[in-house]
Design an enzyme around this catalytic site. Structure first.
Site, mmCIF file in Angstrom:
data_model
loop_
_atom_site.group_PDB
_atom_site.id
_atom_site.type_symbol
_atom_site.label_atom_id
_atom_site.label_comp_id
_atom_site.label_asym_id
_atom_site.label_seq_id
_atom_site.Cartn_x
_atom_site.Cartn_y
_atom_site.Cartn_z
ATOM 1 N N ALA A 23 5.252 10.858 -23.825
ATOM 2 C CA ALA A 23 4.407 11.774 -23.052
ATOM 3 C C ALA A 23 5.012 13.172 -22.965
ATOM 4 O O ALA A 23 4.292 14.162 -22.942
ATOM 5 C CB ALA A 23 4.165 11.208 -21.654
ATOM 6 N N GLU A 48 6.377 14.917 -25.125
ATOM 7 C CA GLU A 48 6.068 15.707 -26.320
ATOM 8 C C GLU A 48 4.597 16.098 -26.425
ATOM 9 O O GLU A 48 4.223 16.904 -27.286
ATOM 10 C CB GLU A 48 6.492 14.945 -27.586
ATOM 11 C CG GLU A 48 7.996 14.798 -27.752
ATOM 12 C CD GLU A 48 8.635 13.731 -26.861
ATOM 13 O OE1 GLU A 48 9.844 13.849 -26.583
ATOM 14 O OE2 GLU A 48 7.931 12.786 -26.438
ATOM 15 N N HIS A 51 13.531 9.869 -13.086
ATOM 16 C CA HIS A 51 13.060 10.270 -14.421
ATOM 17 C C HIS A 51 11.532 10.373 -14.467
ATOM 18 O O HIS A 51 10.984 11.333 -15.003
ATOM 19 C CB HIS A 51 13.568 9.262 -15.461
ATOM 20 C CG HIS A 51 13.143 9.555 -16.858
ATOM 21 N ND1 HIS A 51 13.697 10.571 -17.601
ATOM 22 C CD2 HIS A 51 12.213 8.971 -17.654
ATOM 23 C CE1 HIS A 51 13.137 10.599 -18.793
ATOM 24 N NE2 HIS A 51 12.231 9.641 -18.842
ATOM 25 N N ARG A 99 -6.638 0.737 -15.779
ATOM 26 C CA ARG A 99 -7.192 2.052 -16.141
ATOM 27 C C ARG A 99 -7.396 2.208 -17.644
ATOM 28 O O ARG A 99 -7.935 3.210 -18.093
ATOM 29 C CB ARG A 99 -6.287 3.153 -15.601
ATOM 30 C CG ARG A 99 -6.412 3.285 -14.093
ATOM 31 C CD ARG A 99 -5.224 3.966 -13.445
ATOM 32 N NE ARG A 99 -5.402 4.089 -11.999
ATOM 33 C CZ ARG A 99 -5.234 3.109 -11.132
ATOM 34 N NH1 ARG A 99 -4.890 1.905 -11.536
ATOM 35 N NH2 ARG A 99 -5.423 3.306 -9.841
#
Length: 195
Positions: free
Chosen positions: A70, A72, A102, A141
């Protein structure tokens, strides 16, 4: 007996509103998808691609770019937007909270980076990056209980690409035909000087 308000009633609106349509016909899209958490992101990608095709986009007008994770996504999205080839970019990833800070750092940077890319390039970016506490939430989701956020991001990209087109068309039609909304009134003309 008092009247009950309808929850689903559309509020009365005074004025004209521009809205983007949901037709992707004639538009080009890029989808940037993170490989990390591929179990989730591949489901989001499939639904995003499906959403674009169902909206009228041709498969050959949709480019898919894969990035490691994610973090990048914003860099790739910006590079694609700067080419000028795309009407919108769909960003897809999945971040799951761990036991360290993180997650918070990555979530903030990905969100900021995608938003900044959209603002600075002028190309709409749709945010299809899941930020979930658990794998269960992500699965829900990605097509189980909560719909598919990849599909929703694709439709948002189509709508925003069309809205941008509408705004540009409306502003070019009105250029020079209207006064600025808050222009200061001009002073009275000066009397000609006497010689």
């Amino acid at each position: 007996m008092k009247n009950k308000a309808k929850l689903n009633a559309r509020p009365r609106f005074y004025g004209k509103a521009l809205e983007g349509g949901l037709s992707g016909t004639g538009k080009r899209f890029a989808i940037v998808v993170a490989r990390f958490n591929a179990f989730i992101t591949e489901r989001l990608l499939q639904s995003a691609f499906d959403g674009l095709v169902r909206s009228g986009s041709r498969e050959q007008d949709i480019d898919i770019v894969r990035v490691p994770g994610a973090f990048e996504i914003p860099s790739a999205a910006r590079t694609l937007a700067e080419t000028g080839k795309y009407d919108a970019v769909v960003c897809i990833g999945c971040l799951l909270r761990g036991d360290t800070a993180h997650y918070d750092v990555i979530v903030n940077e990905v969100t900021r980076g995608i938003g900044q890319s959209a603002q600075e390039t002028g190309v709409p970016h749709a945010f299809g990056v899941l930020t979930c506490e658990t794998l269960e939430q992500a699965i829900d989701r990605a097509g189980l209980k909560m719909g598919n956020k990849g599909f929703e991001a694709a439709l948002a990209a189509v709508e925003m690409a069309n809205l941008k087109q509408e705004v540009v068309a409306a502003s070019s039609l009105g250029a020079g035909s209207r006064k600025a909304p808050y222009s200061k009134p001009r002073g009275s003309p000066k009397a000609p000087s006497k010689r």
